[in-house]
Design an enzyme around this catalytic site. Structure first.
Site, PDB file in Angstrom:
ATOM      1  N   HIS A  41     -40.315 -83.173   4.213  1.00 15.41           N
ATOM      2  CA  HIS A  41     -41.198 -84.276   4.439  1.00 15.41           C
ATOM      3  C   HIS A  41     -41.922 -84.580   3.287  1.00 15.41           C
ATOM      4  O   HIS A  41     -42.387 -85.735   2.627  1.00 15.41           O
ATOM      5  CB  HIS A  41     -42.262 -84.038   5.628  1.00 15.41           C
ATOM      6  CG  HIS A  41     -43.232 -85.090   5.703  1.00 15.41           C
ATOM      7  ND1 HIS A  41     -44.550 -84.680   5.163  1.00 15.41           N
ATOM      8  CD2 HIS A  41     -43.201 -86.270   6.421  1.00 15.41           C
ATOM      9  CE1 HIS A  41     -45.403 -85.928   5.754  1.00 15.41           C
ATOM     10  NE2 HIS A  41     -44.432 -86.815   6.364  1.00 15.41           N
ATOM     11  N   GLU A  78     -39.807 -86.184   0.434  1.00 14.17           N
ATOM     12  CA  GLU A  78     -39.628 -87.565   0.785  1.00 14.17           C
ATOM     13  C   GLU A  78     -40.720 -88.443   0.367  1.00 14.17           C
ATOM     14  O   GLU A  78     -40.422 -89.477  -0.221  1.00 14.17           O
ATOM     15  CB  GLU A  78     -39.432 -87.826   2.371  1.00 14.17           C
ATOM     16  CG  GLU A  78     -39.326 -89.220   2.734  1.00 14.17           C
ATOM     17  CD  GLU A  78     -40.307 -89.626   3.962  1.00 14.17           C
ATOM     18  OE1 GLU A  78     -41.300 -90.509   4.160  1.00 14.17           O
ATOM     19  OE2 GLU A  78     -40.154 -88.779   5.034  1.00 14.17           O
ATOM     20  N   HIS A  79     -41.979 -88.060   0.682  1.00 18.19           N
ATOM     21  CA  HIS A  79     -43.009 -88.691   0.021  1.00 18.19           C
ATOM     22  C   HIS A  79     -43.067 -88.903  -1.414  1.00 18.19           C
ATOM     23  O   HIS A  79     -43.461 -90.180  -2.068  1.00 18.19           O
ATOM     24  CB  HIS A  79     -44.130 -88.001   0.379  1.00 18.19           C
ATOM     25  CG  HIS A  79     -45.066 -88.666   1.845  1.00 18.19           C
ATOM     26  ND1 HIS A  79     -46.099 -88.889   2.153  1.00 18.19           N
ATOM     27  CD2 HIS A  79     -44.236 -88.450   3.094  1.00 18.19           C
ATOM     28  CE1 HIS A  79     -46.314 -89.212   3.237  1.00 18.19           C
ATOM     29  NE2 HIS A  79     -45.093 -88.789   3.890  1.00 18.19           N
ATOM     30  N   GLU A 104     -52.762 -86.612   6.690  1.00 14.76           N
ATOM     31  CA  GLU A 104     -51.732 -87.027   7.850  1.00 14.76           C
ATOM     32  C   GLU A 104     -51.572 -86.074   8.684  1.00 14.76           C
ATOM     33  O   GLU A 104     -51.514 -86.557   9.959  1.00 14.76           O
ATOM     34  CB  GLU A 104     -50.500 -87.361   6.847  1.00 14.76           C
ATOM     35  CG  GLU A 104     -49.236 -87.926   7.771  1.00 14.76           C
ATOM     36  CD  GLU A 104     -48.059 -88.195   6.998  1.00 14.76           C
ATOM     37  OE1 GLU A 104     -47.152 -88.003   7.635  1.00 14.76           O
ATOM     38  OE2 GLU A 104     -48.018 -88.711   5.914  1.00 14.76           O
TER      39      GLU A 104
END
Length: 422
Positions: free
Chosen positions: A67, A70-71, A143
């Site tokens: 994840h 991906e960012h 987040e």
């Protein structure tokens, strides 16, 4: 490019394997105003332990790396943001990380080929530094805290944690604040160079687009001289068939209690067929026209938020059902009793036939949406199947298959409960 036609769906798929190993698929939809492109890698949060195919070194990564990666892909070496480039053409771009997939995508009504070039370009341009990794750790940390305060998200992950002892699917996709603090640029490059090799990726495009032009742009944007990666060896912990714990309860601020019931299953080699079989079973048992659903709803035990989810992968398989409920324990008890009745008596032929038609209808309707076509095709292709296989596989399912699955699934020792109480 070769053509693959599905008579039952009246659709034609174009396929080509690039010299780099990248699999390219195009499903033309003539006259559609919207086009869609998705560039995906078979790599997700559950891939936390693997051998680097370039060095042979075993790498165990902290939770949340896929994840995080991906960012970071949207930040380019010149300081620009890949999202901003898409917005110049009016395209809508996004990305997601799941347990086994990371994907970058866009949709647009014009400028498709320009956007495709940009998609292929930025996903091939990693840029990780000590400074930008530290900055992202702060952003993703916020987040993570946001998701920790989301009752629906917590209830969902609590039910997964209750089902699994060791399987890495039980780890939160975003990781924890502590785990992402261990991420370094070197670790990101190790993961990128392993999993973002074209031979581990798929490009899927659909809309009013030309397959040959998509192939030509791919030839232009992706070098054919990639070193052969070979097989990526992923290591998954051995998972017992038994559930981990029967129940997880968490108190949060909610307007109405939430519950999820999880049913743990044994994964099968043909996970796509298993998923279709379980989908038919759940439609027959708990679809909105089923007697059990109608009974629970009329008694006020479930609300319109109630839904079922079927997940079948090669390393894990489960069902999740739930939503909001005034009295989660009462609802869970009634659900369990209803499922035990189905286990004992089986589905009727009428319910089975109706469920098969509904599932086939749902698949046919996918082909009206460029997003649904692409995302579901990618999901099937990464499992070695095709969405075009679905009609024939559905036709081959029998009521005996369905009732055998019910006997294996609807057992008290396979069920777990997650509750978010007020």
């Amino acid at each position: 490019m070769k053509q693959i036609h599905c008579k039952q769906l009246n659709e034609t798929l174009w396929q080509h394997t690039h010299k780099s190993g990248l699999e390219i698929y195009v499903l033309p939809k003539e006259g559609y105003s919207k086009s869609y492109g998705i560039f995906a890698t078979k790599y997700g949060s559950a891939d936390a332990d693997f051998f680097n195919p370039h060095t042979g070194k075993r790498i165990e990564v902290p939770d949340g790396v896929a994840h995080f990666l991906e960012h970071k892909m949207f930040e380019q070496p010149d300081g620009s943001d890949a999202f901003a480039e898409f917005s110049k053409t009016g395209a809508d771009a996004n990305a997601f990380t799941s347990f086994l997939t990371t994907a970058y995508l866009f949709s647009c009504t014009n400028g498709f080929y320009e956007n495709l070039r940009h998609l292929l370009s930025f996903v091939q341009t990693p840029h990780f530094t000590e400074e930008n990794v530290a900055k992202e750790q702060g952003i993703i940390g916020q987040e993570i805290r946001m998701y920790e305060d989301d009752p629906g998200w917590r209830s969902y992950f609590n039910v997964i944690e209750a089902m699994y002892h060791k399987n890495t699917v039980r780890r939160d996709i975003a990781g924890t604040v502590e785990s992402i603090a261990k991420i370094t640029p070197e670790l990101l490059y190790d993961c990128y160079n392993t999993f973002y090799h074209p031979s581990n990726m798929i490009l899927f495009c659909t809309g009013d687009v030309d397959p040959e032009q998509v192939a030509a742009i791919t030839d232009e944007m992706i070098s054919p001289k990639f070193e052969d990666l070979g097989e990526i060896t992923r290591i998954y912990p051995e998972e017992p068939e038994e559930i981990f714990q029967k129940e997880k309860v968490q108190t949060m601020s909610v307007a109405q209690p939430l519950f999820y019931m999880g049913i743990k299953s044994k994964p099968q080699a043909d996970s796509f067929r298993q998923e279709l079989l379980y989908s038919v079973l759940m439609e027959g048992v708990l679809g909105k026209s089923s007697s059990l659903y109608q009974e629970l709803y009329s008694l006020g035990l479930i609300t319109p938020s109630f839904a079922t989810e079927v997940t079948c992968e090669k390393e894990y398989a489960h069902l999740i059902l739930g939503g909001s409920a005034p009295d989660p324990r009462k609802t869970a008890k009634a659900l369990e009793e209803g499922l035990q009745t189905i286990r004992a008596n089986g589905l009727s032929q009428e319910d089975f036939s109706r469920a098969k038609k509904i599932v086939l209808g749902d698949i046919i309707r996918l082909f009206n949406s460029v997003e649904q076509i692409s995302n579901n095709f990618i999901n099937a292709l990464f499992r070695g199947a095709s969405l075009f296989d679905a009609p024939e596989l559905l036709a081959s399912l029998t009521i005996e298959d369905c009732n055998k699955a019910a006997q294996e699934l609807f057992r008290e020792d396979k069920m777990v409960l997650s509750i978010i109480s007020q």
